[in-house]
Design a protein around this motif. Structure first.
Motif, PDB file in Angstrom:
ATOM      1  N   VAL A   1       0.965  -0.941   0.143  1.00  0.00           N
ATOM      2  CA  VAL A   1      -0.365   0.237   0.224  1.00  0.00           C
ATOM      3  C   VAL A   1       0.809   1.676  -0.077  1.00  0.00           C
ATOM      4  O   VAL A   1       2.043   0.857   0.759  1.00  0.00           O
ATOM      5  N   SER A   2       0.834   2.071  -1.032  1.00  0.00           N
ATOM      6  CA  SER A   2       1.106   3.077  -0.810  1.00  0.00           C
ATOM      7  C   SER A   2      -0.143   4.175  -0.256  1.00  0.00           C
ATOM      8  O   SER A   2      -0.758   4.231   0.116  1.00  0.00           O
ATOM      9  N   PRO A   3       1.024   5.448   0.427  1.00  0.00           N
ATOM     10  CA  PRO A   3       0.345   6.350   0.807  1.00  0.00           C
ATOM     11  C   PRO A   3       0.252   7.139  -0.070  1.00  0.00           C
ATOM     12  O   PRO A   3       0.279   7.491  -0.987  1.00  0.00           O
ATOM     13  N   LEU A   4      -1.508   8.354   0.966  1.00  0.00           N
ATOM     14  CA  LEU A   4      -2.452   9.067   0.643  1.00  0.00           C
ATOM     15  C   LEU A   4      -1.263  10.319   0.342  1.00  0.00           C
ATOM     16  O   LEU A   4      -1.156  11.007   1.475  1.00  0.00           O
ATOM     17  N   VAL A   5      -1.649  11.112  -0.776  1.00  0.00           N
ATOM     18  CA  VAL A   5      -0.469  12.513  -0.646  1.00  0.00           C
ATOM     19  C   VAL A   5      -1.206  13.239  -0.989  1.00  0.00           C
ATOM     20  O   VAL A   5      -2.262  12.917  -2.717  1.00  0.00           O
ATOM     21  N   ARG A   6      -0.363  14.358  -0.875  1.00  0.00           N
ATOM     22  CA  ARG A   6      -1.461  15.405  -2.161  1.00  0.00           C
ATOM     23  C   ARG A   6      -1.233  15.710  -3.275  1.00  0.00           C
ATOM     24  O   ARG A   6       0.459  16.285  -3.398  1.00  0.00           O
ATOM     25  N   LEU A   7      -1.672  16.275  -4.290  1.00  0.00           N
ATOM     26  CA  LEU A   7      -0.851  16.324  -5.959  1.00  0.00           C
ATOM     27  C   LEU A   7      -0.433  17.715  -6.086  1.00  0.00           C
ATOM     28  O   LEU A   7       0.276  17.691  -6.774  1.00  0.00           O
ATOM     29  N   GLU A   8      -1.395  18.535  -5.397  1.00  0.00           N
ATOM     30  CA  GLU A   8      -0.548  19.878  -5.445  1.00  0.00           C
ATOM     31  C   GLU A   8      -0.939  21.135  -3.908  1.00  0.00           C
ATOM     32  O   GLU A   8      -1.284  20.629  -3.106  1.00  0.00           O
ATOM     33  N   GLY A   9       0.024  21.818  -4.274  1.00  0.00           N
ATOM     34  CA  GLY A   9      -0.343  22.739  -3.255  1.00  0.00           C
ATOM     35  C   GLY A   9       0.651  21.941  -2.274  1.00  0.00           C
ATOM     36  O   GLY A   9       1.228  21.292  -1.745  1.00  0.00           O
ATOM     37  N   ASP A  10       0.110  23.267  -0.432  1.00  0.00           N
ATOM     38  CA  ASP A  10       1.349  22.807   0.104  1.00  0.00           C
ATOM     39  C   ASP A  10       0.723  22.123   1.120  1.00  0.00           C
ATOM     40  O   ASP A  10      -0.929  21.991   1.598  1.00  0.00           O
ATOM     41  N   ALA A  11       1.216  20.577   1.169  1.00  0.00           N
ATOM     42  CA  ALA A  11       0.616  19.766   2.437  1.00  0.00           C
ATOM     43  C   ALA A  11       0.444  19.418   3.774  1.00  0.00           C
ATOM     44  O   ALA A  11       0.651  18.884   4.417  1.00  0.00           O
ATOM     45  N   SER A  12       1.686  20.203   3.832  1.00  0.00           N
ATOM     46  CA  SER A  12       1.745  20.151   5.856  1.00  0.00           C
ATOM     47  C   SER A  12       0.825  20.480   6.857  1.00  0.00           C
ATOM     48  O   SER A  12       0.676  20.536   7.430  1.00  0.00           O
ATOM     49  N   GLY A  13       0.051  20.962   5.800  1.00  0.00           N
ATOM     50  CA  GLY A  13      -1.441  21.148   7.479  1.00  0.00           C
ATOM     51  C   GLY A  13      -2.381  19.625   6.968  1.00  0.00           C
ATOM     52  O   GLY A  13      -2.854  19.232   7.918  1.00  0.00           O
ATOM     53  N   ALA A  14      -2.080  19.002   6.041  1.00  0.00           N
ATOM     54  CA  ALA A  14      -2.765  17.686   6.270  1.00  0.00           C
ATOM     55  C   ALA A  14      -2.599  16.500   6.916  1.00  0.00           C
ATOM     56  O   ALA A  14      -0.899  16.435   7.003  1.00  0.00           O
ATOM     57  N   ARG A  15      -3.623  16.372   7.106  1.00  0.00           N
ATOM     58  CA  ARG A  15      -3.029  15.000   8.424  1.00  0.00           C
ATOM     59  C   ARG A  15      -3.658  13.310   7.815  1.00  0.00           C
ATOM     60  O   ARG A  15      -4.423  13.224   7.935  1.00  0.00           O
ATOM     61  N   LEU A  16      -2.858  12.568   6.961  1.00  0.00           N
ATOM     62  CA  LEU A  16      -3.279  11.866   6.178  1.00  0.00           C
ATOM     63  C   LEU A  16      -2.823  10.423   7.406  1.00  0.00           C
ATOM     64  O   LEU A  16      -1.375  10.349   7.598  1.00  0.00           O
ATOM     65  N   ARG A  17      -3.439   9.252   7.283  1.00  0.00           N
ATOM     66  CA  ARG A  17      -2.740   8.703   7.789  1.00  0.00           C
ATOM     67  C   ARG A  17      -3.871   6.987   6.901  1.00  0.00           C
ATOM     68  O   ARG A  17      -5.014   7.516   6.539  1.00  0.00           O
ATOM     69  N   ALA A  18      -2.732   5.929   6.500  1.00  0.00           N
ATOM     70  CA  ALA A  18      -3.585   4.513   5.872  1.00  0.00           C
ATOM     71  C   ALA A  18      -2.800   3.373   6.325  1.00  0.00           C
ATOM     72  O   ALA A  18      -2.234   3.313   7.196  1.00  0.00           O
ATOM     73  N   HIS A  19      -4.410   3.157   6.658  1.00  0.00           N
ATOM     74  CA  HIS A  19      -4.132   1.945   7.119  1.00  0.00           C
ATOM     75  C   HIS A  19      -4.696   0.485   6.435  1.00  0.00           C
ATOM     76  O   HIS A  19      -6.068   0.892   5.624  1.00  0.00           O
ATOM     77  N   ALA A  20      -4.219  -0.613   6.760  1.00  0.00           N
ATOM     78  CA  ALA A  20      -4.818  -1.850   5.725  1.00  0.00           C
ATOM     79  C   ALA A  20      -5.945  -2.836   6.850  1.00  0.00           C
ATOM     80  O   ALA A  20      -5.066  -2.351   8.095  1.00  0.00           O
ATOM     81  N   GLU A  21      -7.244  -2.255   7.050  1.00  0.00           N
ATOM     82  CA  GLU A  21      -7.606  -2.742   7.373  1.00  0.00           C
ATOM     83  C   GLU A  21      -8.139  -4.526   8.218  1.00  0.00           C
ATOM     84  O   GLU A  21      -7.539  -5.306   7.600  1.00  0.00           O
TER      85      GLU A  21
END
Length: 470
Positions: A388-408
């Motif tokens: 699994v690859s992480p969820l990433v922002r494609l454009e703009g400043d992603a510093s404020g985004a708080r992302l987590r990815a989990h396999a259920e």
């Protein structure tokens, strides 16, 4: 969707209301024997999970690895305290670290809503600061309604009934009232705090039940909360837990008499179900109606007998004919695209052979900033997960985004969790290996905002042929 099993909030919500019911209610309102047998194991496993998810600073976030937040930490602390009061052994070190985190945030934050909520949580643990609560009471005009309700409960817990009553009077004056219902609505919801009108009304009902047991709005507020259910539940696990706890206090206060009540259900004038709701039943009765309906409007009616209060809920499930599901979204929901590629070359495909390595790509366009977003995708049938690859922002400043990815923990899906997602485009992918021959329909990928159910989006469904090269 199965996403909520991964959140800290859901972990607490699955046991806290049951403990409140056992504490406050008995007789015909008691929890049935079967849930009672399951509850100890549920509480103990939930406590162990909460211990594991505590951050180094003593707090908890929404999901594993998230930064600590006061509202989630306060909710966990309330759950630990309730479990301890119910006789379960609780790790005191974990609880003390959570309390210390809340005290620290209370000193640092300038948000009066946050201060009021923390003050309430600390007062429930006999750690409240009465001077701070009184100071906050003087600034209550700048608070949300739910924060005022929690502050009233905190003041009552610490013995200042006069100050608590003044807030209760203000809340009574702020009601939205009809002939049969009463509720409270915020001018603006603070979504980081999982705010909703249901949660606010539940908090106000709880405060009024404590401070003004004869208040004329209690029955109307309970009616509004019951009418807001969707299929027996409310908008989220958090709102459901808050409302059940509030209604528990209401029922314990009013001591509603309960007797066996007969009912009949009609569909378009035809009797389709009848029976009796008995107070000592293990679970409420269900009338399942299976009928092929013609296009147009249809009417469901229910008749009940007896003098006991009766609360009804209905759920409609239907299956439409068609070859697939098209992509769709609400006005504030995400636009989701999904496609399959040959992992080595990136070439698009819909057919492969057992043993082939495939990459599933997901692109998400968020039209608005979002709190507590969940992207869920079922693994293509006939495949097994590889990476699994992480969820990433494609454009703009992603510093404020708080992302987590989990396999259920479930073997057939993946969940990607964003506590805070600024508006914009995001992408993720995962690798699967084809294992089983066959022609498979793949259900759409879906994204929801957990505490804003009206915001949703889905991709189109897809077909995957695992059998041989085209």
């Amino acid at each position: 969707m199965a996403h909520q099993a991964n959140s800290v909030e859901e972990t607490v919500s699955q046991f806290l209301p049951a403990l409140r019911l056992l504490e406050e209610l008995s007789g015909p309102w008691a929890v049935g024997e079967e849930p009672l047998l399951r509850l100890p194991g549920l509480v103990e496993s939930s406590l162990q999970r909460l211990y594991r998810l505590q951050n180094r600073d003593g707090g908890w976030g929404w999901v594993e690895g998230d930064v600590s937040q006061s509202y989630h930490t306060g909710y966990v602390v309330l759950g630990l305290e309730e479990a301890r009061d119910a006789g379960y052994p609780v790790n005191e070190r974990v609880l003390d670290r959570g309390l210390e985190f809340l005290r620290k945030i209370s000193l640092e934050t300038l948000n009066v809503d946050e201060k009021a909520y923390i003050t309430y949580v600390l007062s429930e643990c006999q750690k409240g600061d009465l001077s701070l609560a009184r100071s906050l009471s003087e600034r209550r005009r700048h608070m949300s309604l739910y924060a005022q309700a929690y502050l009233a409960l905190a003041l009552s817990n610490m013995g200042d009934e006069a100050a608590a009553t003044r807030i209760a009077d203000d809340l009574t004056a702020a009601v939205v009232e009809t002939a049969h219902t009463a509720h409270w609505t915020e001018e603006e919801h603070y979504l980081a705090a999982m705010s909703s009108d249901g949660r606010t009304t539940a908090a106000v009902l709880q405060a009024l039940a404590v401070e003004d047991p004869e208040n004329r709005l209690l029955d109307k507020a309970a009616n509004w909360l019951m009418w807001e259910r969707d299929g027996g539940f409310w908008r989220s696990t958090y709102e459901t837990a808050q409302i059940v706890s509030s209604l528990t206090d209401y029922v314990a206060l009013t001591g509603e008499d309960v007797e066996t009540t007969g009912y009949r259900v009609y569909l378009d004038g035809d009797l389709v179900a009848e029976g009796a709701a008995m107070p000592d039943a293990e679970r409420p009765p269900r009338a399942q109606i299976t009928r092929q309906l013609s296009p147009g409007e249809h009417l469901i009616e229910a008749e009940v007998g007896g003098s006991s209060p009766v609360y009804l809920a209905s759920v409609l499930e239907y299956y439409a004919e068609g070859d697939g599901v098209e992509a769709a979204r609400s006005s504030t929901g995400a636009r989701i695209s999904r496609w399959y590629e040959v992992a080595r070359t990136g070439e698009s495909l819909h057919q492969c052979a057992p043993g082939d390595l495939l990459r599933v790509r997901l692109q998400v366009e968020m039209p608005v900033d979002a709190w507590y977003a969940v992207l869920e995708d079922r693994l293509p049938p006939g495949t097994e997960l590889v990476d699994v690859s992480p969820l990433v922002r494609l454009e703009g400043d992603a510093s404020g985004a708080r992302l987590r990815a989990h396999a259920e923990s479930l073997s057939d899906r993946l969940g990607f969790y964003g506590t805070w997602l600024p508006a914009g485009a995001y992408e993720t992918s995962y690798l699967v290996r084809a294992t089983t021959r066959g022609e498979f329909r793949v259900m759409p990928a879906e994204m929801t905002l957990v505490y804003e159910p009206g915001a949703w989006g889905r991709s189109a469904s897809a077909f995957l042929n695992v059998g041989g090269k085209p």
